[in-house]
Design a protein around this motif. Sequence first.
Motif, PDB file in Angstrom:
ATOM      1  N   TYR A 131      67.400  38.483   3.965  1.00  0.00           N
ATOM      2  CA  TYR A 131      66.548  38.913   2.791  1.00  0.00           C
ATOM      3  C   TYR A 131      67.502  39.139   1.579  1.00  0.00           C
ATOM      4  N   ARG A 135      67.700  35.769  -1.670  1.00  0.00           N
ATOM      5  CA  ARG A 135      66.432  35.430  -1.085  1.00  0.00           C
ATOM      6  C   ARG A 135      65.458  36.670  -1.209  1.00  0.00           C
ATOM      7  N   GLU A 136      65.808  37.779  -2.008  1.00  0.00           N
ATOM      8  CA  GLU A 136      65.067  39.100  -2.093  1.00  0.00           C
ATOM      9  C   GLU A 136      63.620  38.687  -2.365  1.00  0.00           C
ATOM     10  N   PHE A 137      63.339  37.784  -3.356  1.00  0.00           N
ATOM     11  CA  PHE A 137      61.923  37.429  -3.783  1.00  0.00           C
ATOM     12  C   PHE A 137      61.383  36.992  -2.701  1.00  0.00           C
TER      13      PHE A 137
END
Lengths: 257, 456
Positions: A131, A135-137
């Motif tokens: 995450y 790739r947070e979103f």
Amino acid sequence: MSIGDYIRDSQIWKSIFRHPAPHDRRNRIVVVLTNFFLHLHPVSVKQQGIALSYTWCMGGVTFFLFLVETITGVLLMFYYRPTLEWAFNDILALRDVSTLGIMREIHRWGAHAMVIAVWLHMYRVFLTGSYKPPREFNWVVGVILLVLTLLLSFTGYLLPWDQLAVWAITVGSNMARATPFLGYEGPGAQLLNIGGYDLITSGSDARFLLLGSRFVGEATLNRFYILHCVAIPLVVALLIAIHFWRIRKDGGISQPL
Amino acid sequence: MAHPNLTSSVIFGLGWLYLILCLMNSFWAMAQLKKQKHFKVWDIFGGMEVPSATTWFAYSLFLGLVSFAHFSGSGSPDRFMLSLPEFFKDSVDSILADPRVYFALTVGGFALMIWLREWWTKPTVAWILLNMSILFLALSMTDWDFRQIVGKPDNVPIVGMLFLLGFFTWIYFSRAVDNDRRMAQGLPIRERENNESVLVWPDLVYPELICMIVLTVILVAWGIGLPAPLEEPANIAKTPNPSKAPWYFLGLQEMLVYYDPWLAGVVFPSVILGGLMALPYIDFNKSGNGYYTFNERSFAVSTFLFGFFPLWVALIVLGTFLRGPNWNFFGIYEFWDVHKLEALNNKNLSEIVWDDMLGVGRPVAEAGASFASQSVTILIRESVGLIFVFLYLAALPPLMAATGYFRKYYNRMGFIRFMVFTNLILLMAALPIKMLLRWVLNLKYIVAIPEWFFNI
Ligand code: HEM
């Protein structure tokens, strides 16, 4: 000429698959690029990224189960009417008159399995730190998918209209009664009144919105049926599309930097 | 007996379970033989080197015999001997049938899981743990009450999930331990080794295909073996006891024991989801992205695992398997007696303060007092609890920023991030804190304002 070659040489085949069989490197690349379903994937991937002990394949399993649920669900819809008169009897008939055999079983166990698979998928994404940027979103999209998966399962739980179903939904939806400000037994709801008239009553609060009535009744069945069969699946399908698209845009399965 | 512990079909079914376990262990023994593994017998017994495979073969043989005994004895369940003795069941129940013990065990297990990770991830140890859990399940299935609840169709997936969770947690910790050791020795981590690019066709699409086929087979077998439940037609007038939400929400339902619905059913779920969404934005630690590690992100992993195991999965297990009529706690082998009574003598904090400590009684507004004066009385009555809650959520975070362990977090996170982070941690801790207060002080509510539906 073997029969396989004959088929692959025909105009029909070639009009569908615009390249020869994927036996050599070039065609193995082309097959992924030109096939609608396969082009979800990149052409090549890192070996460790697709190792089963790395991804646990749980995202894929979740997706597959979603497809299974869609197919078995559509079949069940042919035999099910969401009314007080018929709902229970139709489920009974599914069991006793074995038109669809184990379709209801597959749909129900598939739903449980999907909840479990989505948890395991999230667990893996967390444990590999996937995450983290960039790739947070996609993690956020994932959390929404998690909620929707649970809601899909929850709305479907009511449809058999037996004791198990109504009481589980009653217990679950009673919580909405206590929503701060928006539930009629929630803190703050008393403040929302105009000239002595309460805005939030048992006939206008969050629970009523969810159930379509003051208790789990026919309006609820209708509401949950539409949510379960149409509304939520559509949103989930859209979000899965975004989820997959973002995986590619974010650089594929996570790798050590 | 109306509720037979053993029936022919149970014994027969267990025969299959032991047979599978026997086969599993035979394969395991074979693998040990191939690896030529030996272990040393304790010195008092001669201290010689024995091939491990021998022990495992003997164990498999034993399991085979047990399985055979089940198949041949299934005809006469009355004379069948292999079942859990009553005194064992009674003692397990008398110790375990208590939320305090249960919670202590899950937290203790969680701590051991992290602390002993290098030990329990060793293949042999993990294998023995797996064997023990299957044997526990098999033996417990000889109990009628245990079967009633574990064998319920909708509960079967939970049992499966527990084994899957164990398996995947083992994968995580063994790979993390391995990588942590490699990094300590300056070696490349596993994810960087043999990491060539391969073509998606065939290296990814074939495993995907196989995976789909295997899943289909599992679903079909499951569908044939276990019919979907269908109870009596819905009847709003007949409330079942206990009434339970679907299993994946039972952790939340269990929270209702400690918090009111507006918290347990609305605020906490929202906080959990909001917290999950916020996670990537508050975890500033750049390492551990794209590979398994524990040491590089020990705080993040421990916190997440604490939320996941003792506070989510364990509460689901508790809510599903151990809560019976009237939401009373029942041991795993205990009959769900509707008449079981549990003493409830919980007190609100305001009662403890005004009645017990000050001895003046709780302030009460005069009859017919205005809304404003009633409100003031209520606020005075609950002032101690309100101050506690305020201090907990508003004063602790700045304190954490200024001193102690979290200071370095504050320096790296900045104000907003740190406030979100600390409030999430504090809200997560709010559940175990309330549990402890309940158990130690018999505390019902910290703030009790039923007039406004505002109980904490
Ligand atoms: C309906 C639910 C979901 C489906 C069908 C789905 C599907 C997938 C698939 C197929 C992948 C590819 C890698 C893999 O299989 O592990 C993936 C990756 C990912 N998923 Fe999901 N997912 C779902 C829910 C979630 C949830 C609940 C989360 C987290 C809260 C999440 C976060 C992610 C992230 C961050 C990645 C990228 C991981 C990486 O690059 O290693 N997804 N998802």
